[in-house]
Write an enzyme that holds these catalytic residues in place. Structure first.
Site, PDB file in Angstrom:
ATOM      1  NE  ARG A  34       3.632  -7.447  10.419  1.00 55.64           N
ATOM      2  CZ  ARG A  34       2.634  -6.582   9.457  1.00 55.64           C
ATOM      3  NH1 ARG A  34       1.695  -7.364   8.774  1.00 55.64           N
ATOM      4  NH2 ARG A  34       3.292  -5.395   8.966  1.00 55.64           N
ATOM      5  CE  LYS A  89       3.088   0.092   4.840  1.00 52.78           C
ATOM      6  NZ  LYS A  89       2.592   0.038   3.873  1.00 52.78           N
ATOM      7  CD  GLU A 117      -2.502   1.257   2.682  1.00 47.14           C
ATOM      8  OE1 GLU A 117      -2.441   0.387   3.178  1.00 47.14           O
ATOM      9  OE2 GLU A 117      -3.263   2.188   2.480  1.00 47.14           O
TER      10      GLU A 117
HETATM   11  P1  ATP Z   1       2.829  -2.298   8.318  1.00 45.18           P
HETATM   12  O1  ATP Z   1       1.968  -2.467   9.202  1.00 45.18           O
HETATM   13  O2  ATP Z   1       4.184  -2.053   8.275  1.00 45.18           O
HETATM   14  O3  ATP Z   1       1.584  -1.184   7.814  1.00 45.18           O
HETATM   15  P2  ATP Z   1       1.247  -3.166   6.022  1.00 45.18           P
HETATM   16  O4  ATP Z   1       1.102  -4.878   6.150  1.00 45.18           O
HETATM   17  O5  ATP Z   1      -0.085  -2.712   5.823  1.00 45.18           O
HETATM   18  O6  ATP Z   1       2.473  -2.814   6.706  1.00 45.18           O
HETATM   19  P3  ATP Z   1       1.605  -3.340   3.477  1.00 45.18           P
HETATM   20  O7  ATP Z   1       1.564  -2.216   2.085  1.00 45.18           O
HETATM   21  O8  ATP Z   1      -0.226  -3.299   2.999  1.00 45.18           O
HETATM   22  O9  ATP Z   1       2.325  -3.258   4.733  1.00 45.18           O
HETATM   23  O10 ATP Z   1       2.306  -4.680   3.030  1.00 45.18           O
HETATM   24  C1  ATP Z   1       2.768  -5.334   1.586  1.00 45.18           C
HETATM   25  C2  ATP Z   1       3.427  -6.465   2.062  1.00 45.18           C
HETATM   26  O11 ATP Z   1       4.326  -6.524   2.730  1.00 45.18           O
HETATM   27  C3  ATP Z   1       2.115  -7.551   2.306  1.00 45.18           C
HETATM   28  O12 ATP Z   1       1.720  -8.555   1.627  1.00 45.18           O
HETATM   29  C4  ATP Z   1       2.244  -7.535   3.993  1.00 45.18           C
HETATM   30  O13 ATP Z   1       1.858  -8.848   5.076  1.00 45.18           O
HETATM   31  C5  ATP Z   1       3.973  -7.640   3.731  1.00 45.18           C
HETATM   32  N1  ATP Z   1       4.534  -6.657   5.222  1.00 45.18           N
HETATM   33  C6  ATP Z   1       4.005  -6.112   5.242  1.00 45.18           C
HETATM   34  N2  ATP Z   1       5.174  -5.876   6.674  1.00 45.18           N
HETATM   35  C7  ATP Z   1       5.316  -6.880   6.850  1.00 45.18           C
HETATM   36  C8  ATP Z   1       6.448  -7.829   7.950  1.00 45.18           C
HETATM   37  N3  ATP Z   1       7.045  -7.079   9.113  1.00 45.18           N
HETATM   38  N4  ATP Z   1       7.080  -8.835   7.537  1.00 45.18           N
HETATM   39  C9  ATP Z   1       6.550  -9.795   6.452  1.00 45.18           C
HETATM   40  N5  ATP Z   1       5.698  -9.214   5.170  1.00 45.18           N
HETATM   41  C10 ATP Z   1       5.502  -7.968   6.262  1.00 45.18           C
HETATM   42 MG    MG Z   2      -1.884  -2.859   4.701  1.00 47.42          MG
END
Ligand code: ATP
Ligand code: MG
Length: 585
Positions: free
Chosen positions: A278, A288, A53
């Protein structure tokens, strides 16, 4: 700009990541794919995607997901798309889109011509929503967001049906069209899937598919004032792109029944969602929201501050893509969330830089050393090894003269026991040069601080060995004062003082655990002259001090170096102890 010395080849920033990503040990996702290939489930195809995102910069947790998705596709001869999950216009910006593209590329992955945006699918998603309304599987609901929450029930209590749940198809179609036409204010209505308000899975209690949001989107502009929710957009986007394995993190496990429900209702291509753990890292926050709070609160200098766990920050700090990919391979994937030691990430970095970063001499906290018996105008070129780990990296010449700088810490007027470096009356080796013996000191009259030390050298010890076989207990590094480059050096420590910033509990405030000493700026460092013109992003080992890289704040007349990581490797010790412990058993 090129490094001044042709033999000196720094590890360059943005250099194409050499070779394929290291292969991870086998894992359950690979097993699923192997089984699907065996049974021909997706016609022998493997097609994954990385779906960020664009509401912030990518961090090391995303790197795990990137390496996994692109790595599996590469391993099985498949494809991996980069898709922006840009369904929330209020938090998303093109700055983030650009940063994400830059960072995935830097990490060494290629989506070829498959760069997609969920917003490209808004028309198709709208049509599919109409299809569900016509099938009696979706309805327009007038409950407010707060009421929807109240009606939803809890884990132990079923939800209640919305009073608008049984609207006719015609009324739903008309209202949904008017929602899209912009007739209602934000939050006035939603489109909801008609599933089961008594389901034990809260995600299936008539989830919202569309909300009204009068906001301009960074790609679709003002075309839409209704935006799809993540669950409605994600699986359908996967389907449109022909994804076979939709790999996401564990918090989406409970969303899988909904992912499946939408695809089954529409009767379209149905990828398999698979969840993994994660990444969590000690002394680090990886959300984020929290990273944005650090930037917005001015606790760091930006998303690419070298203390940030973002890929932009790690790059600026001096991390190599290879080290990050190797780290991701080593941590693997599993079905339970845990926490990985930051020292493992640093270990992977040292492993890489040790082999590739040229070694140079730099003095961070200089102390003048004058060799009284060295000829006034003589300059000797001392031959220095660029990297003992790799003889192919060659040697270079380092100028030596009467006045040098040494590290303040390499001299003690009153040396404690076990201190073998320079002290009055004591002899040490100057790296690649001569033995010198301290004969006296000059002190600041007011403060009593030692500001200069005087030595004599033994001309017979050129190259660092005494013909008479006498030994010294220490070798110290130096820089010729007349030839030194003045530099700023920024030393970093962990951004947080506790392994889990804010503690284990959700209510803890991670900002309370900020490390007040995470940045120390040394304004008066002295570098050997071969570093003149060193390119931004290039990485070196400063002998005895650690790995350093050139910061973009550098000016030709005044380079700025970041300490990437110190030399001490706690993780290597842990591994060694584990191995030795293993042997004893
Ligand atoms: P955050 O919680 O940091 O905002 P998010 O999951 O909302 O992260 P996205 O941009 O939606 O961020 O993530 C893109 C991809 O990266 C998704 O498939 C998500 O599952 C993966 N991802 C995000 N954070 C992690 C993490 N700490 N470890 C492994 N994969 C991750
Ligand atoms: Mg997300």
């Amino acid at each position: 700009m090129q490094p001044s010395s042709p033999e000196l080849k720094p590890v360059e920033a943005g250099a194409p990541a050499g070779g394929p990503a290291p292969r991870a040990p086998s894992n359950f996702i690979r097993e699923i794919i192997i089984e699907d290939l065996r049974t021909g489930k997706f016609g022998g195809r493997v097609h994954t995607r990385f779906p960020p995102e664009p509401n912030g910069y990518l961090h090391i947790g995303h790197a795990k997901s990137i390496c996994l998705n692109f790595g599996l596709a590469a391993e099985f001869g498949g494809k991996c798309n980069l898709r922006f999950d840009d369904t929330n216009p209020t938090k998303e910006e093109s700055e983030y889109v650009e940063a994400i593209i830059r960072d995935v590329r830097w990490l060494g992955f290629d989506w070829e011509d498959r760069l997609y945006y969920a917003s490209d699918y808004f028309d198709q998603l709208y049509e599919w929503a109409v299809q569900l309304i016509k099938a009696g599987k979706a309805y327009v609901c007038d409950l407010s967001p707060e009421e929807i929450r109240q009606y939803r029930g809890t884990l132990t209590e079923p939800g209640r049906e919305s009073p608008y749940r049984n609207r006719s198809v015609e009324e739903n179609l008309e209202l949904f069209e008017r929602m899209r036409a912009g007739e209602f204010p934000n939050g006035a209505r939603t489109l909801r899937a008609k599933i089961d308000m008594a389901s034990p899975n809260l995600n299936l209690r008539d989830p919202v598919m569309y909300r009204i949001l009068h906001a301009e989107h960074h790609r679709t502009g003002k075309k839409w004032c209704i935006y799809p929710m993540y669950d409605w957009a994600h699986g359908q986007s996967d389907s449109i792109e022909g994804i076979t394995h939709s790999i996401c993190t564990l918090e989406f496990e409970d969303h899988r029944p909904l992912y499946d429900w939408f695809l089954d209702q529409l009767g379209i291509h149905h990828p398999q969602q698979i969840e993994f753990d994660r990444l969590n890292l000690t002394y680090t926050v990886l959300s984020k929201r929290k990273l944005a709070a650090l930037v917005e609160g001015g606790y760091v200098r930006g998303w690419d501050d070298p203390r940030m766990p973002t890929l932009a920050g790690l790059r600026r700090r001096g991390y190599t893509p290879e080290a990050i990919r190797n780290f991701c391979a080593r941590i693997g994937v599993s079905k339970t969330n845990g926490i990985v030691e930051l020292s493992l990430l640093e270990h992977c970095l040292r492993e890489d830089l040790n082999k590739r970063a040229p070694r140079v001499m730099a003095v961070l906290r200089p102390l003048r050393l004058v060799i009284d018996n060295y000829p006034e105008d003589l300059v000797e070129e001392m031959e220095a090894v660029n990297n003992p780990e790799d003889p192919g990296m060659g040697t270079r010449k380092v100028p030596f003269s009467k006045v040098l700088y040494i590290e303040r810490d390499d001299f003690r007027e009153d040396p404690p026991p076990q201190y073998y470096r320079l002290a009055p009356g004591r002899e040490v080796r100057l790296r690649y040069a001569y033995f010198v013996k301290c004969t006296g000191v000059v002190k600041d009259e007011r403060t009593g601080e030692v500001i200069e030390i005087h030595c004599t050298y033994d001309p017979a010890t050129r190259g660092g060995n005494a013909p008479d076989g006498r030994r010294v207990k220490a070798t110290i590094h130096w820089v010729s004062a007349a030839h030194a480059i003045d530099a700023e050096v920024r030393l970093y420590e962990q951004l947080f003082t506790r392994p889990i910033p804010g503690g284990e509990h959700e209510d803890g405030n991670f900002l309370d655990d900020l490390n007040p000493n995470s940045l120390e700026v040394l304004a008066g460092a002295k570098l050997e002259p071969s570093l003149r013109g060193a390119e931004v992003g290039s990485r070196y080992q400063f002998e005895r001090l650690g790995y350093f890289c050139v910061d973009p704040d550098s000016r030709p007349e005044r380079p700025v170096f970041n300490r990437t990581v110190a030399l001490k490797d706690t993780w290597a010790k842990i591994e060694k102890a584990l191995k030795e412990g293993g042997k004893q058993r």
